[in-house]
Design a protein around this motif. Structure first.
Motif, short mmCIF file in Angstrom:
data_model
loop_
_atom_site.label_atom_id
_atom_site.label_comp_id
_atom_site.label_asym_id
_atom_site.label_seq_id
_atom_site.Cartn_x
_atom_site.Cartn_y
_atom_site.Cartn_z
N PRO A 60 31.08 24.73 -66.81
CA PRO A 60 32.03 25.20 -67.21
C PRO A 60 31.14 27.20 -66.49
CG PRO A 60 32.21 23.83 -68.97
CD PRO A 60 31.45 23.84 -67.69
N GLY A 61 29.77 26.93 -66.46
CA GLY A 61 28.78 27.83 -66.38
C GLY A 61 29.61 28.61 -64.76
N MET A 62 29.17 26.91 -63.55
CA MET A 62 29.96 27.35 -62.76
C MET A 62 31.14 27.67 -62.55
SD MET A 62 27.74 26.72 -60.20
CE MET A 62 28.62 27.28 -59.22
N LEU A 63 32.05 27.81 -63.00
CA LEU A 63 33.65 28.42 -62.85
C LEU A 63 33.32 29.67 -63.83
CD1 LEU A 63 35.30 25.83 -65.29
CD2 LEU A 63 35.49 25.75 -62.20
N ALA A 64 32.25 30.05 -63.99
CA ALA A 64 32.31 31.63 -65.06
C ALA A 64 31.23 32.38 -63.70
CB ALA A 64 31.53 31.69 -66.26
N LEU A 65 30.70 32.24 -63.56
CA LEU A 65 29.85 32.19 -61.72
C LEU A 65 30.49 32.57 -60.52
CD1 LEU A 65 26.82 33.04 -61.40
CD2 LEU A 65 26.79 31.16 -60.09
N THR A 66 31.30 31.63 -60.62
CA THR A 66 32.61 32.18 -59.31
C THR A 66 33.29 32.76 -59.10
OG1 THR A 66 32.26 29.42 -58.90
CG2 THR A 66 34.41 31.25 -57.98
N MET A 67 33.91 33.45 -60.74
CA MET A 67 34.28 34.63 -60.89
C MET A 67 34.04 36.15 -60.65
SD MET A 67 37.69 33.32 -61.55
CE MET A 67 36.62 32.53 -60.33
N ALA A 68 31.94 35.99 -60.63
CA ALA A 68 31.16 37.54 -60.51
C ALA A 68 31.24 36.98 -59.60
CB ALA A 68 29.74 37.51 -61.34
N PHE A 69 31.62 36.32 -58.27
CA PHE A 69 30.28 36.41 -56.78
C PHE A 69 31.98 36.36 -55.97
CE2 PHE A 69 26.06 34.40 -56.79
CZ PHE A 69 25.81 35.11 -57.95
N GLY A 70 31.98 36.01 -54.66
CA GLY A 70 32.86 36.67 -53.83
C GLY A 70 33.34 37.98 -53.96
N LEU A 71 32.58 38.97 -54.13
CA LEU A 71 33.17 39.64 -53.90
C LEU A 71 33.88 41.12 -52.85
CD1 LEU A 71 32.22 41.52 -58.04
CD2 LEU A 71 34.87 40.50 -57.48
N GLU A 72 32.77 40.29 -51.63
CA GLU A 72 32.43 41.62 -50.72
C GLU A 72 34.09 41.43 -49.90
OE1 GLU A 72 30.41 37.29 -50.45
OE2 GLU A 72 30.70 38.71 -51.56
N TRP A 201 23.51 38.89 -73.83
CA TRP A 201 24.27 40.56 -74.20
C TRP A 201 25.66 40.51 -73.09
CZ3 TRP A 201 26.29 43.58 -77.81
CH2 TRP A 201 26.21 43.06 -79.01
N ASN A 202 25.23 39.13 -71.01
CA ASN A 202 26.01 39.37 -70.56
C ASN A 202 27.25 38.80 -70.72
OD1 ASN A 202 26.54 39.29 -67.70
ND2 ASN A 202 24.69 37.97 -67.40
N PRO A 203 28.22 39.88 -70.32
CA PRO A 203 29.58 40.05 -70.38
C PRO A 203 29.69 38.60 -69.77
CG PRO A 203 28.90 42.05 -69.58
CD PRO A 203 27.69 41.72 -69.28
N MET A 204 29.25 37.93 -68.85
CA MET A 204 29.20 36.54 -67.80
C MET A 204 29.34 35.04 -68.99
SD MET A 204 28.26 34.84 -64.35
CE MET A 204 27.24 33.72 -65.74
N SER A 205 27.85 35.47 -68.81
CA SER A 205 27.73 34.59 -70.54
C SER A 205 28.28 34.30 -71.71
CB SER A 205 26.22 34.27 -70.71
OG SER A 205 25.59 35.24 -70.01
N GLN A 206 28.88 35.70 -71.82
CA GLN A 206 29.70 35.63 -73.21
C GLN A 206 31.35 34.83 -72.47
OE1 GLN A 206 29.50 36.93 -76.40
NE2 GLN A 206 28.03 37.55 -75.41
N THR A 207 32.03 34.84 -71.20
CA THR A 207 32.96 33.79 -70.90
C THR A 207 32.63 32.56 -70.90
OG1 THR A 207 33.68 35.81 -69.51
CG2 THR A 207 34.07 33.78 -68.79
N ALA A 208 31.65 32.24 -70.21
CA ALA A 208 30.59 30.99 -69.66
C ALA A 208 30.68 30.59 -71.56
CB ALA A 208 29.41 31.35 -69.03
N THR A 209 29.65 31.35 -72.09
CA THR A 209 30.24 29.78 -73.47
C THR A 209 31.43 30.32 -74.48
OG1 THR A 209 28.13 31.54 -74.31
CG2 THR A 209 28.69 30.01 -75.80
N ALA A 210 32.30 30.89 -74.26
CA ALA A 210 33.78 30.29 -73.99
C ALA A 210 34.39 29.97 -74.18
CB ALA A 210 34.61 31.87 -74.56
N VAL A 211 34.29 29.71 -72.56
CA VAL A 211 34.69 28.46 -71.92
C VAL A 211 34.71 27.78 -72.28
CG1 VAL A 211 35.27 27.66 -69.31
CG2 VAL A 211 35.34 29.81 -70.26
N ARG A 212 33.21 27.40 -72.48
CA ARG A 212 32.76 26.31 -72.82
C ARG A 212 33.69 25.86 -74.15
NH1 ARG A 212 26.99 28.15 -70.95
NH2 ARG A 212 26.91 27.17 -68.58
N PRO A 218 29.70 21.02 -74.65
CA PRO A 218 27.94 21.93 -74.75
C PRO A 218 27.96 22.90 -74.41
CG PRO A 218 26.86 20.13 -72.57
CD PRO A 218 28.63 20.25 -73.38
N GLY A 219 27.11 23.50 -75.83
CA GLY A 219 27.10 25.21 -75.29
C GLY A 219 27.97 25.75 -75.35
N GLY A 220 29.73 25.28 -76.44
CA GLY A 220 30.05 26.50 -76.68
C GLY A 220 30.08 27.10 -77.84
#
Length: 252
Positions: A60-72, A201-212, A218-220
């Motif tokens: 789930p953390g990688m899924l959230a990370l993927t949403m933050a990357f690849g914007l170029e 407080w990182n927005p991506m952490s909020q998404t990752a935690t909610a998704v978990r 674990p970690g949700g």
């Protein structure tokens, strides 16, 4: 509204036509997060403070990370349109202002949805399972795409500010702290106090935690679902009008 939707769909089809001409870029964008998942899951390791199977925490953390990357890709496409005179050509047409940006963002969201599908499939192959039920699964995917949509408009605005493709790489570096100063790979409790606070407080952490939590891993924490909705909406309220306004001024 009808004209705006029609113009945006026309611009979306234009962006999708680029996929056929540049398939390598699409493949690279799909393979890169898979490589990160395999690298952190089996080579680099991690999982500090994680209880249970690390893969259940990591995916789930990688899924959230993927949403933050690849914007170029989107950012470069926007700057190329500005520098090649394409925007001037569209400006001469009876087209809704901002349709070019909306079409570009719609194409990016389709690619992001495809990337999520591929990464989820790889996660299942590694033994990860979503245990929260079909409704929770769809809710988690919705949160991930909402976060991507917010990050996308930040990227579009930064691309319009940069103005040139060669400057996109420098601007894109600004996105990296959002991804790595997060709980994608380890829990905030395992970090120094000040760093753990920043990560929480990182927005991506909020998404990752909610998704978990929605995936039943674990970690949700259920209380983070509202924060995972509020953060992207707040970012969109700020950066969507900024991007459209900046584009309108550049098009005059």
């Amino acid at each position: 509204m009808t004209y705006a939707l029609t113009d945006s769909w026309t611009m979306t089809r234009r962006e999708l036509a680029r996929w056929a001409r540049q398939p390598v870029t699409i493949v690279v964008n799909l393979v890169f997060p898979v490589m990160l998942l395999l690298m952190f899951g089996y080579l680099v390791g991690g999982g500090r403070g994680v209880s249970g199977d690390y893969v259940d925490y990591l995916v789930p953390g990688m899924l959230a990370l993927t949403m933050a990357f690849g914007l170029e890709g989107t950012m470069i496409a926007v700057t190329q349109d500005l520098n090649k005179g394409v925007v001037d050509r569209f400006r001469s047409l009876p087209m809704t202002n901002g349709a070019v940006l909306v079409g570009r963002s719609a194409a990016d969201m389709l690619q992001s949805a495809l990337g999520l599908t591929v990464l989820i499939a790889v996660g299942y192959a590694l033994g990860w399972r979503a245990n929260g039920g079909p409704g929770a699964f769809l809710g988690a995917v919705g949160l991930l795409l909402l976060f991507r949509f917010a990050m996308l408009w930040i990227g579009i605005f930064l691309a319009l500010v940069a103005g040139k493709p060669e400057l996109v790489q420098a601007v894109q570096i600004l996105v990296w702290p959002v991804g790595f100063l997060s709980n994608a790979f380890a829990t905030p409790d395992s970090m120094p106090g000040w760093l753990g606070t920043v990560v929480q407080w990182n927005p991506m952490s909020q998404t990752a935690t909610a998704v978990r939590d929605l995936f039943g891993g674990p970690g949700g924490e259920s209380g983070h679902v509202w924060a995972a909705v509020a953060w992207p909406l707040a970012l969109l309220v700020v950066f969507f009008p900024l991007a459209v306004g900046r584009f309108a001024r550049l098009s005059r």
